[in-house]
Design an enzyme around this catalytic site. Structure first.
Site, PDB file in Angstrom:
ATOM      1  N   GLU A   1     -36.626  61.022 145.093  1.00 28.06           N
ATOM      2  CA  GLU A   1     -36.743  62.300 144.381  1.00 28.06           C
ATOM      3  C   GLU A   1     -36.225  63.491 145.185  1.00 28.06           C
ATOM      4  O   GLU A   1     -35.784  64.473 144.604  1.00 28.06           O
ATOM      5  CB  GLU A   1     -38.204  62.547 143.996  1.00 28.06           C
ATOM      6  CG  GLU A   1     -38.785  61.495 143.061  1.00 28.06           C
ATOM      7  CD  GLU A   1     -38.104  61.461 141.703  1.00 28.06           C
ATOM      8  OE1 GLU A   1     -37.698  62.521 141.186  1.00 28.06           O
ATOM      9  OE2 GLU A   1     -37.962  60.352 141.152  1.00 28.06           O
TER      10      GLU A   1
ATOM     11  N   PHE B   1     -47.612  63.350 139.144  1.00 25.21           N
ATOM     12  CA  PHE B   1     -47.293  63.592 137.735  1.00 25.21           C
ATOM     13  C   PHE B   1     -45.862  63.151 137.463  1.00 25.21           C
ATOM     14  O   PHE B   1     -44.917  63.627 138.081  1.00 25.21           O
ATOM     15  CB  PHE B   1     -47.463  65.069 137.381  1.00 25.21           C
ATOM     16  CG  PHE B   1     -47.150  65.382 135.942  1.00 25.21           C
ATOM     17  CD1 PHE B   1     -47.953  64.884 134.931  1.00 25.21           C
ATOM     18  CD2 PHE B   1     -46.064  66.158 135.598  1.00 25.21           C
ATOM     19  CE1 PHE B   1     -47.676  65.152 133.599  1.00 25.21           C
ATOM     20  CE2 PHE B   1     -45.778  66.442 134.269  1.00 25.21           C
ATOM     21  CZ  PHE B   1     -46.585  65.937 133.268  1.00 25.21           C
ATOM     22  N   GLY B   2     -45.703  62.224 136.522  1.00 25.73           N
ATOM     23  CA  GLY B   2     -44.387  61.744 136.104  1.00 25.73           C
ATOM     24  C   GLY B   2     -44.024  62.304 134.747  1.00 25.73           C
ATOM     25  O   GLY B   2     -44.829  62.254 133.814  1.00 25.73           O
ATOM     26  N   TYR B   3     -42.819  62.837 134.628  1.00 30.81           N
ATOM     27  CA  TYR B   3     -42.374  63.437 133.363  1.00 30.81           C
ATOM     28  C   TYR B   3     -40.977  62.993 132.956  1.00 30.81           C
ATOM     29  O   TYR B   3     -40.529  63.268 131.859  1.00 30.81           O
ATOM     30  CB  TYR B   3     -42.411  64.973 133.462  1.00 30.81           C
ATOM     31  CG  TYR B   3     -41.579  65.522 134.599  1.00 30.81           C
ATOM     32  CD1 TYR B   3     -40.227  65.786 134.435  1.00 30.81           C
ATOM     33  CD2 TYR B   3     -42.144  65.737 135.847  1.00 30.81           C
ATOM     34  CE1 TYR B   3     -39.464  66.265 135.483  1.00 30.81           C
ATOM     35  CE2 TYR B   3     -41.393  66.220 136.892  1.00 30.81           C
ATOM     36  CZ  TYR B   3     -40.056  66.484 136.711  1.00 30.81           C
ATOM     37  OH  TYR B   3     -39.308  66.955 137.754  1.00 30.81           O
ATOM     38  N   GLY B   4     -40.263  62.296 133.849  1.00 28.09           N
ATOM     39  CA  GLY B   4     -38.915  61.800 133.575  1.00 28.09           C
ATOM     40  C   GLY B   4     -38.872  60.317 133.886  1.00 28.09           C
ATOM     41  O   GLY B   4     -39.666  59.533 133.359  1.00 28.09           O
ATOM     42  N   SER B   5     -38.001  59.930 134.796  1.00 24.10           N
ATOM     43  CA  SER B   5     -37.855  58.504 135.111  1.00 24.10           C
ATOM     44  C   SER B   5     -39.116  57.902 135.723  1.00 24.10           C
ATOM     45  O   SER B   5     -39.318  56.694 135.638  1.00 24.10           O
ATOM     46  CB  SER B   5     -36.667  58.273 136.043  1.00 24.10           C
ATOM     47  OG  SER B   5     -36.866  58.916 137.278  1.00 24.10           O
TER      48      SER B   5
END
Length: 184
Positions: free
Chosen positions: A95, A18-22
């Site tokens: 990350e 799940f990607g929510y920023g960069s």
């Protein structure tokens, strides 16, 4: 922590992230599929200190984290099982270089159904959680903080632009962008 995360995944099927920023505008890994996704019980917040990627120990910057409460829209990426051993270590270095995030497997709702995806979360009791920062402190950070991947300002604005392109409205981020573009 990487080994524990891999053990929780199990390796029997493709991995979802799940990607929510960069990760929504610069995933830096190959994937077989990308879907709009949302998680409930967590929200995107620019409330994590960055002393490497978007700041330094002397001038910490800010990065996004998933904090408890609310909901968050982002993107879910499917990485074929066979590619995970090559994909995950560099992503982990990006990350989790300082081991700040708490990696979790979260249910992500997508138009094609719910998937279990790896997400990088932050507990509110973490020493890396900023809490509520005064507006003048946020402005100072946007003006001064920069790390190995660039400035906090560039990171926040790139995320904001990609969210807008995807039709995702993040009121808190829009407020910060407007705040840092205007005077005190």
């Amino acid at each position: 922590m990487l080994q524990a995360t891999l053990a929780q995944w199990g390796g029997h099927e493709d991995l979802w992230l799940f990607g929510y920023g960069s990760l929504i505008w610069r995933p830096d890994f190959d994937y077989a599929e990308c879907r709009p996704a949302s998680v409930h019980g967590w929200h995107r917040a620019l409330k994590m200190w960055s002393r490497r990627n978007r700041g330094t120990p002397e001038c910490p910057g800010l990065v996004f984290a998933l904090l408890p409460g609310g909901s968050c829209r982002g993107m879910a990426y499917r990485v074929p099982r066979a590619q995970v051993p090559q994909m995950l270590p560099p992503l982990w270095q990006r990350e989790m270089a300082l081991g700040v995030y708490d990696p979790r497997w979260l249910p992500c709702r997508t138009p094609q159904g719910t998937v279990r995806a790896l997400a990088f979360t932050l507990p509110r009791n973490s020493p890396n959680h900023t809490g509520v920062l005064p507006d003048d402190e946020v402005r100072r950070i946007f003006e001064q903080a920069s790390g190995i991947y660039g400035s906090t300002r560039d990171y926040a604005e790139a995320t904001h632009a990609e969210l807008q392109r995807l039709g995702i409205h993040d009121r808190a981020l829009s407020r910060l962008i407007a705040l840092t573009r205007s005077g005190p």
